[in-house]
Scaffold this motif. Structure first.
Motif, mmCIF file in Angstrom:
data_model
loop_
_atom_site.group_PDB
_atom_site.id
_atom_site.type_symbol
_atom_site.label_atom_id
_atom_site.label_comp_id
_atom_site.label_asym_id
_atom_site.label_seq_id
_atom_site.Cartn_x
_atom_site.Cartn_y
_atom_site.Cartn_z
ATOM 1 N N SER A 360 10.988 12.517 -8.337
ATOM 2 C CA SER A 360 10.720 11.666 -9.186
ATOM 3 C C SER A 360 11.739 11.920 -10.827
ATOM 4 O O SER A 360 10.709 11.862 -11.772
ATOM 5 N N THR A 363 14.661 9.196 -12.041
ATOM 6 C CA THR A 363 13.675 7.829 -12.702
ATOM 7 C C THR A 363 13.145 8.508 -13.841
ATOM 8 O O THR A 363 12.848 7.726 -14.964
ATOM 9 N N SER A 364 12.045 9.437 -14.263
ATOM 10 C CA SER A 364 11.547 9.532 -14.994
ATOM 11 C C SER A 364 12.515 9.847 -16.675
ATOM 12 O O SER A 364 11.919 8.982 -17.438
#
Length: 527
Positions: A360, A363-364
């Motif tokens: 993740s 995307t963060s």
């Protein structure tokens, strides 16, 4: 005489039976005694002891117990559903006991030397901040200056952080930005090449301004050392007998101003890591902790077609001795306005950087920047090549393509390759931070902090936290929606230059995040 002898011979059978009876009784006694002791011990254990523990007399009965001493009912977890990122911090339904650390509240005596503080700028949640913070408390850090934004500045998170002893939370309010706009940094040249640029450049300037304020707070708090660290980094005081940062810095000669910790980079072995601090144990060593021969001989295999040996930075972080004229020199180093600091680089201790350790993270990081996903535009936003490539992939690829790219460039799945690099010393296993953080979780430390905050918050404190702090957060949010960090600073700095006599003393540029040494093509020709 013959009669006496006859008499004795007639009594012999009686004497044998007496000896046999004695032996039987002795055997019976030896059998019953241990059984009785075992039954006695079992009865004590069954009744819960029944004897006073001498250690319990060392602390008052009404004092605060070590977090996790009490058995916490699992239904209490349900009361924490309002805290979005706290659920998996609480661990199991029942916290394990830890009786010999009663009253250990992680507060250090005033005479404990040296006093170490960490400053950070973060927008993370409790799931990342609490393990990070309490791990560093265990190894000797007493004070934290947290400059918070985003999730870290939300009421649920900030209320918990403010309740922890030794923690100072600083919100990015309009007043803070106006105060930082008056910093002398804006009239100097060492950071000027990072001004008025987006994303990583803006963060770099913001971190430097926060570090400048943290120096002042550290002096007021009587600190001896200050360290700037991100919440995805853990200090690793290897080489100390007690795995203690305090011991490590206490052994530094008094004429040393700066201590540099080379960084090791996390090397994840799965694409589904959720808690990097307790799931990642393999790290890639820094160039400074390898021989040149090993580093360059294994460079291509260690890099795996990525732009560099490390995915991100390779120039470590540093600790500075609190003294007059100390200033930041970017997020990785410190400097002094009046002299060239005396620096040393540690041979064993390091800072463990957990970068891109979760899928993740792609995307963060993408969501924090508004740059166009083109090779030219990403240069305005990111200083390092891998960050640029990751941003483009996260912005343009499908979910399946992005996952495949992550597995190919970040995840270590080839067992033979891992084993070879481990044997050569490029990769290494480090378990101490994992064990410490997992131990803290299992003993209920994080649970206790969260639950005690929710149960003991007074109405006055609640009004204060939801009133003034939330107002300042709203103002801050509106400011960031309408402008970037540089504009107000640009205006005020220009006004100061017109009204004041500016010191145009030139300084060396701030140290940015730097990649490790690249492959030396001349190495192949060396004997």
């Amino acid at each position: 005489m013959a009669g006496l002898y006859t008499s004795l011979r007639q009594q012999h059978p009686s004497s044998s039976s007496s000896a046999a009876a004695f032996a039987t009784k002795l055997l019976l006694l030896l059998t019953i005694l241990p059984l009785s002791l075992a039954l006695f011990a079992f009865s004590l254990q069954w009744r819960g002891g029944g004897l006073d523990d001498p250690l319990s007399r060392w602390s008052p009965q009404d004092s605060t117990k070590f977090p996790g001493l009490e058995i916490t009912k699992s239904e209490n977890v349900g009361t924490l559903s309002s805290t979005s990122d706290c659920s998996h911090l609480l661990g199991h339904g029942q916290a394990q006991t830890f009786p010999y650390f009663r009253d250990w509240t992680f507060q250090y005596n005033s005479d404990l030397k040296p006093k170490i503080c960490i400053t950070t700028s973060t927008s993370a949640g409790l799931d990342q901040i609490l393990p990070w913070m309490f791990y560093h408390k265990v190894i000797g850090v007493s004070t934290f200056f947290l400059f918070v934004e985003g999730k870290a500045a939300s009421p649920d998170v900030s209320k918990v952080l403010e309740s922890i002893p030794g923690v100072k939370v600083i919100y990015r309010t309009k007043e803070l930005e106006e105060q930082q706009a008056r910093s002398r940094i804006w009239n100097e040249t060492w950071l000027s090449s990072f001004f008025y640029k987006p994303c990583n450049y803006e963060l770099f300037v913001k971190q430097s301004l926060n570090m400048e304020m943290a120096i002042v707070m550290a002096r007021e708090a009587g600190m001896d050392w200050i360290i700037h660290l991100d919440t995805d980094e853990l200090l690793h005081p290897a080489g100390t007998r007690e795995y203690s940062l305090r011991q490590l810095l206490s052994d530094v000669p008094s004429n040393v101003d700066i201590v540099i910790f080379p960084n090791y980079e996390s090397s994840v072995e799965r694409d589904d890591v959720k808690e990097p601090f307790t799931e990642v144990s393999m790290f890639k060593k820094n160039f400074d902790h390898l021989t040149k021969e090993v580093y360059f001989a294994m460079y291509k295999e260690a890099t795996r077609d990525n732009p560099n040996y490390f995915l991100t930075y390779g120039n470590g972080k540093s600790a500075a001795r609190i003294q007059d004229h100390l200033r930041p020199n970017g997020a990785h180093r410190w400097h002094n306005y009046m002299k060239s600091p005396n620096e040393i680089k540690l041979d064993e201790a390091a800072v463990l950087h957990f970068t891109y350790s979760k899928y993740s993270d792609l995307t963060s990081r993408r969501d924090r920047c508004g740059c166009k996903p083109t090779k030219e535009d990403v240069k305005r936003c990111f200083m390092l090549e891998f960050d640029r490539n990751a941003f483009i992939i996260a912005s343009t690829a499908t979910d399946e393509e992005m996952l495949n790219w992550y597995r190919e460039h970040v995840v270590w799945t080839d067992y033979t390759q891992k084993l070879k690099l481990l044997r050569k010393g490029i990769l290494t296993r480090i378990y101490a931070p994992m064990a410490i953080i997992q131990g803290l979780r299992e003993t209920g430390v994080f649970r206790s902090v969260i639950e005690s905050t929710q149960s003991s918050a007074s109405s006055d404190k609640l009004l204060e936290s939801t009133g003034s702090n939330n107002t300042s957060r709203i103002v801050s949010s509106q400011l960031h929606q309408s402008r970037k960090i540089g504009r107000i600073y640009d205006q005020q700095a220009t006004a100061r230059k017109a009204l004041e006599i500016v010191d145009f003393t030139s300084y060396e540029p701030a140290v940015p995040p730097l990649s490790p040494p690249s492959y030396d093509s001349d190495f192949d020709s060396e004997p």
